[in-house]
Every structure is written in structure tokens, then in C-alpha cells.
Design a protein around this motif. Sequence first.
Motif, PDB file in Angstrom:
ATOM      1  N   SER A  97       0.809  -1.223   0.000  1.00 40.55           N
ATOM      2  CA  SER A  97       0.000   0.000   0.000  1.00 40.55           C
ATOM      3  C   SER A  97       0.842   1.272   0.000  1.00 40.55           C
ATOM      4  O   SER A  97       0.366   2.339  -0.356  1.00 40.55           O
ATOM      5  N   ARG A  98       2.124   1.168   0.390  1.00 41.42           N
ATOM      6  CA  ARG A  98       2.941   2.379   0.538  1.00 41.42           C
ATOM      7  C   ARG A  98       3.779   2.711  -0.678  1.00 41.42           C
ATOM      8  O   ARG A  98       4.546   3.672  -0.654  1.00 41.42           O
ATOM      9  N   MET A 139      -0.870   5.581  -6.018  1.00 41.42           N
ATOM     10  CA  MET A 139      -0.777   4.615  -4.938  1.00 41.42           C
ATOM     11  C   MET A 139      -2.004   3.702  -5.038  1.00 41.42           C
ATOM     12  O   MET A 139      -3.050   4.117  -5.559  1.00 41.42           O
TER      13      MET A 139
END
Length: 230
Positions: A97-98, A139
Motif C-alpha cells: 500500500s505504501r 498509490m
Amino acid sequence: MGIILKDITKCYRIGEETVAALAGVSLEIKNGEFVAIMGPSGSGKSTMMNILGCLDRPTSGSYLLEEQEVATLTDDELAKTRNKRIGFVFQNFNLLSRVSAWENVALPLVYAGIAEKERLNRAAAILESVGLASRKQHMPNELSGGQRQRVAIARALINEPSIIMADEPTGNLDSRSSVDIMRIFGDLNEQGKTIILVTHEPDIAQSAKRVITVRDGLIISDEVKEQYYV
Ligand code: ADP
Ligand code: ADP
């Protein structure tokens, strides 16, 4: 060539009891096939996928993958075979997710020892091929479910595997995104990839060229369709 399972069993011990998640499965999947594995919850689909995907070994039986016996490989050998031949797509996308879509797709190449510039170039080309050229820098949480799954498919393709295995790839998607994703699998199959997907949704299974139905650890039907997906 391709995949040949002979009399595969997988047993789990729970206390005193033994559960046969697979009770003697024989199956041949040729290179370039597009197969859906269907069945109700608990029928053995995940277990079959884990074995086909070289994530786990059978209790007994033989599994030939490209003429190599993989049922008896060590963990390291199994991992090597898996990384070389198979790309995975999951229901919940399993993206980091980052980091951006681009970096998610490029990441497997780090382990392959490929330089950063080359990694990013390859990842960009694959993202473009799944229609996400303009979303490279996004993202995961800035993307729709369908877009996230396309990122995951791009990541599965980055090492150029001949087989793509997908476990309920449309399970978290609306029906329109599901159709898009199935179309991508159809296109990849046309380009020669072997596609094996697990689903409990009949509509999704109908997009495949061959539907294998599993129940209580056994194959109860195996249908090859003449008509390709629409
Ligand atoms: P499906 O994917 O079709 O839901 P699974 O392959 O997950 O089916 O499970 C088949 C059977 O094996 C079920 O009865 C399940 O409870 C059992 N099973 C699967 N994995 C394990 C495990 N790691 N330990 C014990 N039992 C398991
Ligand atoms: P799915 O949602 O694909 O049907 P499950 O929820 O049945 O999958 O199982 C997911 C994973 O959990 C399986 O791959 C298996 O390894 C594990 N599992 C399933 N049933 C059991 C169980 N009874 N005991 C331990 N692990 C299990």
C-alpha cells in the motif's frame, strides 16, 4: 508438456482425524489452456491451487510441471520453479500500500537482480499493456478495485511466466470490472499464456475454455467448451 497430475492426495491432520482435502486427483493441463476450477467452499479448490502453484506439496501422487517432477522437490527448489514459471493473482490484490503501482509491478525484478532503470522500464511497458499507462505513479488506494487488480496482473506478468494462476480474481470486483479483468485473462491466453483460475462464480467460470468442477476433494466434471469467451 504443461501440467500432469497423477492421483494427487493432500491430507491434513486435525487432532486424531485426517481430512483429505484432495482425495485422488488426476488431471492434464496443456500449455495455452484457459481453465476454471469451480466448486463450493471446502471442496478443495484452494488446496489444488496451492499444489498446482508449487506453494505446497501433495501427500501422495505425482505432479509433472514441464516434465519435471515437483511433488518431491525441497522448499528451495519448489520456490525456484514457482518464481520461474508461475505468476499469481489474488482476490484481495495483495499490493504493497505504501508504494506506487509502478513500484509494485517492478518489485519482483529486485529479487531477480535487475537494475532499477531496467526494472522501471519493464514495469512501465507492462502497465501500459493492461491499460494503466497514466496511473503508474498512483498509490493503490488511489485506484479502483479493477485498476488494482490490473496492477496485480501486471506484477504477475513481470517475470514472464508461462502460467498465470488466479484465486477468485473477481471476488472483490463489481460486475463491469470483472468483465474487464476476464477480458485481460482472455487476451493473455490468446497470447499463449496458460490461465488457471479458481472461482465459485459460474458466470466467471464460463469465460474460461474449460471448466473443472471439484467436490469433496475429487473432480466431478471436466468440460471443454467449443465456444470461446465473448
Ligand atoms: P476450497 O478452497 O474449495 O474452499 P480448501 O482447499 O480450502 O477448499 O479446503 C478443502 C478441505 O480441506 C476443507 O475441509 C478444509 O477445511 C480442509 N483444509 C484446507 N486446508 C487445511 C489446513 N491447512 N489444515 C486443515 N484442514 C485444511
Ligand atoms: P477459499 O476462500 O479460497 O475457499 P478457504 O477460506 O477455504 O479458501 O481457505 C483459505 C486457506 O486457509 C486455505 O488455502 C488453507 O490453507 C487454509 N485453511 C482452510 N481450511 C482450514 C482449516 N480447517 N484449518 C486450517 N487451515 C485451513
